[in-house]
Enzyme design. Structure first.
Site, PDB file in Angstrom:
ATOM      1  N   GLU A  38       0.818  -1.211   0.000  1.00 59.81           N
ATOM      2  CA  GLU A  38       0.000   0.000   0.000  1.00 59.81           C
ATOM      3  C   GLU A  38       0.853   1.262   0.000  1.00 59.81           C
ATOM      4  O   GLU A  38       0.488   2.269  -0.625  1.00 59.81           O
ATOM      5  CB  GLU A  38      -0.923  -0.006   1.219  1.00 59.81           C
ATOM      6  CG  GLU A  38      -1.872   1.176   1.288  1.00 59.81           C
ATOM      7  CD  GLU A  38      -2.792   1.120   2.493  1.00 59.81           C
ATOM      8  OE1 GLU A  38      -3.665   1.999   2.594  1.00 59.81           O
ATOM      9  OE2 GLU A  38      -2.643   0.204   3.325  1.00 59.81           O
TER      10      GLU A  38
ATOM     11  N   HIS B 159      -6.473   5.173  -6.759  1.00 61.26           N
ATOM     12  CA  HIS B 159      -6.957   6.538  -6.531  1.00 61.26           C
ATOM     13  C   HIS B 159      -7.826   6.973  -7.700  1.00 61.26           C
ATOM     14  O   HIS B 159      -8.001   8.173  -7.946  1.00 61.26           O
ATOM     15  CB  HIS B 159      -5.771   7.486  -6.342  1.00 61.26           C
ATOM     16  CG  HIS B 159      -5.975   8.483  -5.259  1.00 61.26           C
ATOM     17  ND1 HIS B 159      -5.772   9.828  -5.427  1.00 61.26           N
ATOM     18  CD2 HIS B 159      -6.391   8.333  -3.978  1.00 61.26           C
ATOM     19  CE1 HIS B 159      -6.036  10.466  -4.307  1.00 61.26           C
ATOM     20  NE2 HIS B 159      -6.412   9.581  -3.415  1.00 61.26           N
TER      21      HIS B 159
ATOM     22  N   LYS C  15     -11.153   7.786  -9.786  1.00 59.89           N
ATOM     23  CA  LYS C  15     -12.403   8.435  -9.412  1.00 59.89           C
ATOM     24  C   LYS C  15     -13.391   8.321 -10.567  1.00 59.89           C
ATOM     25  O   LYS C  15     -13.021   8.091 -11.700  1.00 59.89           O
ATOM     26  CB  LYS C  15     -12.178   9.915  -9.078  1.00 59.89           C
ATOM     27  CG  LYS C  15     -11.041  10.178  -8.098  1.00 59.89           C
ATOM     28  CD  LYS C  15     -11.262   9.517  -6.744  1.00 59.89           C
ATOM     29  CE  LYS C  15     -10.069   9.741  -5.824  1.00 59.89           C
ATOM     30  NZ  LYS C  15     -10.201   9.029  -4.542  1.00 59.89           N
TER      31      LYS C  15
ATOM     32  N   GLY D 121     -13.712  13.408  -5.825  1.00 63.26           N
ATOM     33  CA  GLY D 121     -12.592  12.802  -5.119  1.00 63.26           C
ATOM     34  C   GLY D 121     -12.997  12.143  -3.820  1.00 63.26           C
ATOM     35  O   GLY D 121     -12.161  11.541  -3.147  1.00 63.26           O
TER      36      GLY D 121
ATOM     37  N   ASP E  31     -15.239  18.380  -0.935  1.00 63.84           N
ATOM     38  CA  ASP E  31     -14.610  17.886  -2.158  1.00 63.84           C
ATOM     39  C   ASP E  31     -15.232  18.623  -3.332  1.00 63.84           C
ATOM     40  O   ASP E  31     -15.872  19.674  -3.153  1.00 63.84           O
ATOM     41  CB  ASP E  31     -14.782  16.366  -2.261  1.00 63.84           C
ATOM     42  CG  ASP E  31     -13.593  15.698  -2.930  1.00 63.84           C
ATOM     43  OD1 ASP E  31     -13.411  15.901  -4.151  1.00 63.84           O
ATOM     44  OD2 ASP E  31     -12.848  14.978  -2.247  1.00 63.84           O
TER      45      ASP E  31
ATOM     46  N   HIS F   1     -10.735  18.566   0.995  1.00 60.98           N
ATOM     47  CA  HIS F   1     -10.218  17.501   0.143  1.00 60.98           C
ATOM     48  C   HIS F   1     -10.372  17.830  -1.346  1.00 60.98           C
ATOM     49  O   HIS F   1     -10.339  16.939  -2.190  1.00 60.98           O
ATOM     50  CB  HIS F   1     -10.958  16.194   0.471  1.00 60.98           C
ATOM     51  CG  HIS F   1     -10.261  14.954   0.034  1.00 60.98           C
ATOM     52  ND1 HIS F   1     -10.734  14.149  -0.977  1.00 60.98           N
ATOM     53  CD2 HIS F   1      -9.115  14.364   0.462  1.00 60.98           C
ATOM     54  CE1 HIS F   1      -9.925  13.112  -1.144  1.00 60.98           C
ATOM     55  NE2 HIS F   1      -8.934  13.217  -0.295  1.00 60.98           N
TER      56      HIS F   1
ATOM     57  N   ARG G 276       3.542  11.451  -4.827  1.00 60.08           N
ATOM     58  CA  ARG G 276       2.852  10.160  -4.788  1.00 60.08           C
ATOM     59  C   ARG G 276       1.833  10.058  -5.931  1.00 60.08           C
ATOM     60  O   ARG G 276       1.758   9.061  -6.635  1.00 60.08           O
ATOM     61  CB  ARG G 276       2.160   9.976  -3.446  1.00 60.08           C
ATOM     62  CG  ARG G 276       1.471   8.639  -3.319  1.00 60.08           C
ATOM     63  CD  ARG G 276       0.718   8.469  -2.009  1.00 60.08           C
ATOM     64  NE  ARG G 276       0.117   7.151  -1.978  1.00 60.08           N
ATOM     65  CZ  ARG G 276       0.688   6.080  -1.467  1.00 60.08           C
ATOM     66  NH1 ARG G 276       1.873   6.162  -0.904  1.00 60.08           N
ATOM     67  NH2 ARG G 276       0.079   4.904  -1.500  1.00 60.08           N
TER      68      ARG G 276
ATOM     69  N   GLU H  38      -4.272   7.069 -10.941  1.00 62.40           N
ATOM     70  CA  GLU H  38      -5.043   8.303 -10.917  1.00 62.40           C
ATOM     71  C   GLU H  38      -5.803   8.482 -12.229  1.00 62.40           C
ATOM     72  O   GLU H  38      -5.489   7.859 -13.236  1.00 62.40           O
ATOM     73  CB  GLU H  38      -4.106   9.510 -10.726  1.00 62.40           C
ATOM     74  CG  GLU H  38      -3.185   9.448  -9.544  1.00 62.40           C
ATOM     75  CD  GLU H  38      -3.847   9.914  -8.249  1.00 62.40           C
ATOM     76  OE1 GLU H  38      -5.053  10.246  -8.267  1.00 62.40           O
ATOM     77  OE2 GLU H  38      -3.140   9.941  -7.221  1.00 62.40           O
TER      78      GLU H  38
END
Length: 442
Positions: A124, A130, A132, A144, A161, A348, A369, A376
């Protein structure tokens, strides 16, 4: 390829302005999500970092099972991060994780609400799902937010968000297609079924999955000259991916204004370089960043401390150093730094706005990251004729509502004001020379 040419060549979907809706807050998103699930007739694909075992998570999972009971032919797939689903909350000790709850709920209802766990890396720490964007029938719900009490404002607290709806069948099909290609019978096991394999048995499959992800793209029509409003889906994992390149191209193409929103201020070098070059060109740059107390890792004084509680202070140190080095631009008004803080709530919201043309929705934190490790994606709204300016401005006004301007780096305080436990931990990191490595995996 220059940045303008790169952006012009991106494949995407033509869309009418009225087919993009912006929801104002977490409570509105929760209501919309539940209503859309209840009215679904053909397919539901939910994609999130996690679906949490709490009241809001139970509400969402109950809605999915109720929808399946009403319409047995309805196809329902939930996709979450493998590791996050199989562990407890950070700092909460050993817990069975959400996967045990998924299995208990399936046994209780006896219906086929399929839940897959996606391991993006073998650990992890080095990468998570990640991705969406959920799809209900022909509507894409892009945010998000994950699915729990605070993200969905189930009780008093909320985590702000961004929440967009796209009524675009072709975009919905493209996003479902990527999810279907992502899932694999051994690399992305079912979490709602018992006897899931241990991660060590999946390592070879995970490496092959990650290699496949690096080559994966959304299937979208090629760009043509003179197009109007479009939405451009972007996928990215690992260095130099299409999403990363597009973020850098957006910043490089800016002529008058750049707005960046992120809860965690830890920009990769590529992004920092483009920000400085934009300032050098005379572009106005605005940053919207969460206050340390609006960070989801923040630990209030008097609560049990854990190492993750130092992260908000590390991000604040980054922002303080950034602002100090660019104090002249802040003083002139060319650089605007806004600190979002609605006491008791968290922040966020991520994204990039360039000039009056481009608006990027993404779950990417615009940090090392996000640029190098996690899987992503993003949706870029290209509005060359200014057809979608009013909803864009309304959303930005909402993000700025609790984000006053910083007039000086001194307003962020000093490192000496950190709690003793935080100071001790950050000092150890610096003395051990681990701080640059830590910043790369945060």
């Amino acid at each position: 390829m220059n940045p303008h040419s790169l952006l012009a060549a991106l494949p995407g979907f033509a869309i009418a302005p009225h087919a993009i809706q912006v929801l104002p807050d977490a409570a509105a998103y929760r209501t919309c999500l539940l209503e859309r699930i209840a009215s679904a007739t053909r397919r539901i694909v939910i994609v999130a970092l996690y679906l949490q075992q709490d009241e809001a998570g139970q509400e969402v999972l109950d809605a999915l099972y109720q929808a399946k009971a009403r319409r047995p032919s309805l196809e329902i797939t939930v996709v979450v991060d493998w590791f996050r689903a199989r562990r407890g909350l950070l700092g909460a000790g050993r817990q069975p994780g959400n996967a045990a709850w998924y299995q208990a709920q399936r046994e209780l209802h006896g219906l086929d609400v399929v839940i897959h766990g996606v391991p993006v890396q073998t650990r992890e720490l080095f990468g998570v799902l990640h991705l969406k964007g959920s799809v209900i029938d022909d509507c894409v719900l892009y945010t998000g937010a994950s699915l729990n009490n605070v993200y969905l404002h189930r009780f008093e607290r909320y985590r702000l968000d961004r929440y967009h709806l796209f009524d675009c069948p072709a975009l919905a099909d493209a996003m479902v297609d990527v999810v279907q290609r992502l899932l694999h019978h051994t690399a992305t096991p079912r979490l709602d079924l018992p006897d899931a394999p241990p991660t060590r048995r999946l390592r070879g499959d995970i490496r092959r999955l990650r290699a496949r992800l690096r080559r994966m793209l959304y299937d979208a029509p090629a760009a043509t000259p003179g197009q109007g409003l479009r939405v451009i889906p972007l996928l990215g994992v690992g260095r130099g991916n299409p999403l990363n390149r597009t973020v850098c191209a957006l910043l490089a193409a800016a002529e008058s204004q750049v707005i960046i929103s992120t809860p965690y201020f830890n920009p990769p070098r590529l992004v920092m370089r483009e920000i400085d070059q934009a300032l050098a060109r005379g572009v106005n740059v605005e940053l919207i960043v969460g206050h340390r107390t609006a960070n989801d890792f923040y630990i209030a004084p008097g609560e049990p401390f854990s190492a993750s509680g130092a992260l908000p202070y590390l991000y604040e140190d980054n922002l303080r150093g950034f602002a100090r080095r660019r104090q002249a631009a802040i003083a002139s008004g060319q650089l605007q730094v806004r600190i979002w803080n609605d006491p008791g709530h968290t922040f966020h919201a991520k994204g990039v706005w360039v000039d009056l043309r481009y608006s990027l929705l993404t779950g990417n934190n615009l940090n090392p990251r996000g640029f190098n490790l996690d899987l992503e994606n993003g949706l870029l709204i290209d509005d060359p004729h200014g057809q979608w300016l009013a909803p864009r401005a309304q959303e930005l006004a909402g993000l700025r509502r609790h984000a006053p301007l910083l007039t000086s780096a001194a307003q962020l305080g000093e490192k000496a004001e950190h709690p003793k436990q935080v100071t001790k931990l950050l000092r150890r990191l610096r003395y051990s020379r681990l701080e640059p490595l830590i910043k790369r995996v945060l």
